[in-house]
Design a protein around this motif. Structure first.
Motif, PDB file in Angstrom:
ATOM      1  N   THR A   3       0.851  -1.176   0.000  1.00  0.00           N
ATOM      2  CA  THR A   3       0.000   0.000   0.000  1.00  0.00           C
ATOM      3  C   THR A   3       0.890   1.229   0.000  1.00  0.00           C
ATOM      4  N   ARG A   4       0.485   2.223  -0.776  1.00  0.00           N
ATOM      5  CA  ARG A   4       1.231   3.473  -0.766  1.00  0.00           C
ATOM      6  C   ARG A   4       0.266   4.640  -0.919  1.00  0.00           C
ATOM      7  N   CYS A   5       0.775   5.826  -0.614  1.00  0.00           N
ATOM      8  CA  CYS A   5      -0.007   7.051  -0.757  1.00  0.00           C
ATOM      9  C   CYS A   5       0.738   8.006  -1.674  1.00  0.00           C
ATOM     10  N   VAL A   6      -0.018   8.705  -2.491  1.00  0.00           N
ATOM     11  CA  VAL A   6       0.561   9.729  -3.357  1.00  0.00           C
ATOM     12  C   VAL A   6      -0.329  10.964  -3.341  1.00  0.00           C
ATOM     13  N   ARG A   7       0.293  12.103  -3.647  1.00  0.00           N
ATOM     14  CA  ARG A   7      -0.454  13.351  -3.812  1.00  0.00           C
ATOM     15  C   ARG A   7      -0.230  13.820  -5.238  1.00  0.00           C
ATOM     16  N   ALA A   8      -1.321  14.156  -5.897  1.00  0.00           N
ATOM     17  CA  ALA A   8      -1.238  14.652  -7.272  1.00  0.00           C
ATOM     18  C   ALA A   8      -1.873  16.028  -7.340  1.00  0.00           C
ATOM     19  N   TYR A   9      -1.297  16.866  -8.192  1.00  0.00           N
ATOM     20  CA  TYR A   9      -1.877  18.172  -8.497  1.00  0.00           C
ATOM     21  C   TYR A   9      -2.226  18.160  -9.976  1.00  0.00           C
ATOM     22  N   VAL A  10      -3.510  18.390 -10.263  1.00  0.00           N
ATOM     23  CA  VAL A  10      -4.009  18.297 -11.632  1.00  0.00           C
ATOM     24  C   VAL A  10      -4.330  19.711 -12.126  1.00  0.00           C
ATOM     25  N   THR A  11      -3.731  20.060 -13.275  1.00  0.00           N
ATOM     26  CA  THR A  11      -3.859  21.393 -13.850  1.00  0.00           C
ATOM     27  C   THR A  11      -4.654  21.322 -15.148  1.00  0.00           C
ATOM     28  N   LEU A  58      -5.151   4.721 -11.295  1.00  0.00           N
ATOM     29  CA  LEU A  58      -5.849   5.975 -11.058  1.00  0.00           C
ATOM     30  C   LEU A  58      -4.980   7.167 -11.461  1.00  0.00           C
ATOM     31  N   SER A  59      -3.687   7.068 -11.234  1.00  0.00           N
ATOM     32  CA  SER A  59      -2.779   8.146 -11.636  1.00  0.00           C
ATOM     33  C   SER A  59      -2.826   8.361 -13.144  1.00  0.00           C
ATOM     34  N   TRP A  63      -4.967  11.921 -15.869  1.00  0.00           N
ATOM     35  CA  TRP A  63      -4.617  12.658 -17.090  1.00  0.00           C
ATOM     36  C   TRP A  63      -5.818  12.824 -18.012  1.00  0.00           C
ATOM     37  N   GLN A  64      -6.793  11.929 -17.904  1.00  0.00           N
ATOM     38  CA  GLN A  64      -7.987  11.981 -18.754  1.00  0.00           C
ATOM     39  C   GLN A  64      -9.098  12.751 -18.052  1.00  0.00           C
ATOM     40  N   GLY A  68     -15.518  16.627 -20.409  1.00  0.00           N
ATOM     41  CA  GLY A  68     -15.569  18.055 -20.114  1.00  0.00           C
ATOM     42  C   GLY A  68     -14.286  18.584 -19.505  1.00  0.00           C
ATOM     43  N   ALA A  69     -13.503  17.706 -18.897  1.00  0.00           N
ATOM     44  CA  ALA A  69     -12.223  18.133 -18.330  1.00  0.00           C
ATOM     45  C   ALA A  69     -11.182  18.233 -19.443  1.00  0.00           C
ATOM     46  N   ARG A  70     -10.254  19.145 -19.272  1.00  0.00           N
ATOM     47  CA  ARG A  70      -9.127  19.288 -20.192  1.00  0.00           C
ATOM     48  C   ARG A  70      -7.865  19.380 -19.359  1.00  0.00           C
ATOM     49  N   VAL A  71      -7.273  18.232 -19.085  1.00  0.00           N
ATOM     50  CA  VAL A  71      -6.092  18.165 -18.227  1.00  0.00           C
ATOM     51  C   VAL A  71      -4.859  18.538 -19.034  1.00  0.00           C
ATOM     52  N   THR A  72      -4.080  19.479 -18.508  1.00  0.00           N
ATOM     53  CA  THR A  72      -2.852  19.891 -19.190  1.00  0.00           C
ATOM     54  C   THR A  72      -1.599  19.401 -18.480  1.00  0.00           C
ATOM     55  N   HIS A  73      -1.702  19.118 -17.175  1.00  0.00           N
ATOM     56  CA  HIS A  73      -0.518  18.666 -16.443  1.00  0.00           C
ATOM     57  C   HIS A  73      -0.935  17.950 -15.162  1.00  0.00           C
ATOM     58  N   VAL A  74      -0.200  16.904 -14.816  1.00  0.00           N
ATOM     59  CA  VAL A  74      -0.396  16.207 -13.546  1.00  0.00           C
ATOM     60  C   VAL A  74       0.982  15.996 -12.922  1.00  0.00           C
ATOM     61  N   THR A  75       1.157  16.464 -11.692  1.00  0.00           N
ATOM     62  CA  THR A  75       2.379  16.160 -10.951  1.00  0.00           C
ATOM     63  C   THR A  75       2.006  15.206  -9.834  1.00  0.00           C
TER      64      THR A  75
END
Length: 91
Positions: A3-11, A58-59, A63-64, A68-75
């Motif tokens: 099990t792991r945890c991550v944080r993503a910021y979606v732009t 899920l990561s 990106w998708q 209606g969403a338009r994802v330009t970047h995911v960190t």
């Protein structure tokens, strides 16, 4: 399996398009806990904990996003000592 945890910021165009709710649905399908919340700068922060393979899936989905969403970047950053919540929330 670990099990792991991550944080993503979606732009991109990710607020006002049901991005957080869709992320919650995708997380629940995969047995992932955490949260998705809007940030004041227009991004969405996603904190997710679960099996490594589910986190990877899920990561990729982030990106998708929903229609209606338009994802330009995911960190994404792996969090080594994060506490995994017992549910998935949206804020």
């Amino acid at each position: 399996m670990s099990t792991r945890c991550v944080r993503a910021y979606v732009t991109g165009k990710v607020q006002g398009v049901w991005y957080r709710r869709a992320t919650q649905e995708q997380a629940l399908k995969r047995g992932i806990t955490g949260y998705a919340r809007n940030l004041p700068d227009g991004r969405v922060e996603v904190f997710i904990c679960g099996q490594s393979s589910a986190i990877a899936e899920l990561s990729e989905w982030l990106w998708q996003g929903p229609e209606g969403a338009r994802v330009t970047h995911v960190t994404v950053e792996v969090l080594d000592h994060a506490h995994a919540p017992d549910h998935f929330a949206t804020y």
